[in-house]
Design a protein around this motif. Structure first.
Motif, PDB file in Angstrom:
ATOM      1  N   ALA A  63       0.903  -1.167  -0.119  1.00 13.15           N
ATOM      2  CA  ALA A  63       0.078   0.000   0.128  1.00 13.15           C
ATOM      3  C   ALA A  63       0.909   1.179   0.126  1.00 13.15           C
ATOM      4  N   ASP A  66       2.004   1.905  -3.566  1.00 14.13           N
ATOM      5  CA  ASP A  66       1.012   2.038  -4.186  1.00 14.13           C
ATOM      6  C   ASP A  66       0.508   3.455  -4.293  1.00 14.13           C
ATOM      7  N   LEU A  67       0.273   3.712  -3.056  1.00  9.29           N
ATOM      8  CA  LEU A  67      -0.048   5.056  -2.731  1.00  9.29           C
ATOM      9  C   LEU A  67       0.751   6.298  -2.447  1.00  9.29           C
ATOM     10  N   TYR A 289      -3.512  -3.612   3.963  1.00  9.87           N
ATOM     11  CA  TYR A 289      -3.525  -2.715   2.848  1.00  9.87           C
ATOM     12  C   TYR A 289      -4.716  -1.711   2.917  1.00  9.87           C
ATOM     13  N   TYR A 293      -5.249   2.342   3.047  1.00 13.01           N
ATOM     14  CA  TYR A 293      -5.884   3.080   2.208  1.00 13.01           C
ATOM     15  C   TYR A 293      -6.813   3.812   2.925  1.00 13.01           C
ATOM     16  N   ASP A 296      -5.240   6.791   4.554  1.00  8.87           N
ATOM     17  CA  ASP A 296      -5.032   7.913   3.573  1.00  8.87           C
ATOM     18  C   ASP A 296      -6.069   8.538   2.980  1.00  8.87           C
ATOM     19  N   GLN A 297      -7.177   7.877   2.782  1.00  9.31           N
ATOM     20  CA  GLN A 297      -8.413   8.675   2.288  1.00  9.31           C
ATOM     21  C   GLN A 297      -8.624   9.636   3.318  1.00  9.31           C
ATOM     22  N   ILE A 310     -10.951  -0.896  -3.214  1.00 10.55           N
ATOM     23  CA  ILE A 310      -9.739  -0.573  -2.772  1.00 10.55           C
ATOM     24  C   ILE A 310      -8.953  -1.540  -3.852  1.00 10.55           C
TER      25      ILE A 310
END
Length: 340
Positions: A63, A66-67, A289, A293, A296-297, A310
């Motif tokens: 994660a 990816d983020l 993960y 996520y 982070d949102q 997701i």
């Protein structure tokens, strides 16, 4: 022979530790996809070491990549609430943007979560909840009630709805362990009144203690029919002890049924041998993960909505402040299909 069995189990544990990559409270694993990532999250499991948390670490690190954020993944080497809280405090001092915590004690984390909220740090619990705290969301496979009932139904069906059953948990103060075991007991009372829960033993997330607990159970309750392991280290410990007792001639094959929550790779041989017929699990990597996520949102001021997709995890169910990724059942038919 018992010494050999313990060496086998210790070997499994050693593999788990190697997979984890970091087993020191002073050597946190940090995943950073690049200097452009400006947000940092502390992902705090119950402990470092067991295969379950090692698999979760891989998901958290994926994660981060990816983020384009930074993730610090660390915990005490044992499931110790006071040490966990000290680590959270340290991360608040370092001004992280969010914390994802699997509390060892749901009540004990209340004050540190309140402090985090006061610093505008986003708070998500995962795997185990602290529902009466200031956490914003709880990321889980399903409700603890649903998982507990599924485990009770699984063992109840296997033993024909009657006999003595023992519960093995990772911690007596963990909200998820309490809720799941309470749900299992209630399910027995409503659906299998002839099943008696004789005891609940805790390993404190220590694999060797789980092994010793299983040994004591089969000695103390010679007419025991089933064992439910509510955390990743309990089912393999119970299965190893039962298989050793069968080899020693003190138990018969199928005398004690075992089910629980465990990483498929750790219990694969026990499932293939028929010692464990059904393992209940979810992908701990996807759970971690999803935790990163969601944090982070929140840090970006975005909403968490039911049916949201997701990446790598899939569509999730959002019910109030709960985010559910779903459960899996592992049997002889599909045990080789799991990559964790």
């Amino acid at each position: 022979m018992k010494k050999v069995a313990l060496m086998v189990l210790t070997g499994v544990m050693a593999l788990s530790l190697a997979a984890c990559g970091s087993t020191s409270t002073n050597n946190a694993s940090s995943a950073d996809s690049g200097s452009s990532g400006s947000r940092t999250y502390f992902i705090n499991p119950k402990s470092i070491g067991p295969a379950y948390w090692a698999a979760a670490q891989k998901g958290a690190e994926q994660a981060a990549s990816d983020l384009n954020v930074k993730v610090v993944y660390n915990a005490p080497t044992e499931a110790d609430s006071s040490k966990q809280i000290n680590m959270i405090q340290d991360m608040l001092t370092r001004k992280v943007d969010g914390i994802g915590v699997s509390p060892n004690d749901a009540k004990a984390v209340g004050p540190i979560f309140k402090k985090a909220l006061g610093q505008n740090v986003k708070i998500v619990t995962w795997d185990s909840d602290a529902p009466d705290s200031d956490r914003q969301y709880y990321v889980a496979p399903d409700t603890d009630k649903a998982v507990g009932e599924l485990l009770a139904k699984t063992i109840g069906d296997e033993i024909g709805g009657n006999g003595k059953v023992a519960f093995m948990v990772a911690g007596l103060g963990s909200e998820n362990q309490i809720a799941k075991s309470d749900a299992a007991k209630a399910y027995f009372e409503a659906n299998y009144p002839d099943i008696e829960v004789v005891t609940t033993v805790s390993s404190d997330d220590d694999q060797q203690k789980a092994y010793a607990n299983a040994q004591n159970l089969i000695k103390t309750y010679p007419d025991l029919r089933g064992i439910i392991g509510f955390a990743g280290g309990e089912p393999p410990a119970a299965a190893e002890v039962v298989e050793q007792a069968i080899k020693d001639g003190t138990l018969k094959q199928g005398q004690i049924a075992i089910t629980g929550i465990a990483v498929p790779s750790v219990v694969k041989n026990y499932i293939k041998n028929g010692t464990i017929k059904t393992d209940i699990i979810w992908d701990p990597g996807k759970l971690a993960y999803a935790t990163v996520y969601v944090l982070d949102q929140l840090a970006q001021g975005k909403e968490i909505t039911d049916g949201m997709d997701i990446p790598t995890v899939g569509t999730v169910k959002v019910d109030g402040q709960n985010v559910f990724i779903g459960t899996l059942q592992v049997t002889q038919d599909n045990v080789d299909s799991f990559g964790f």
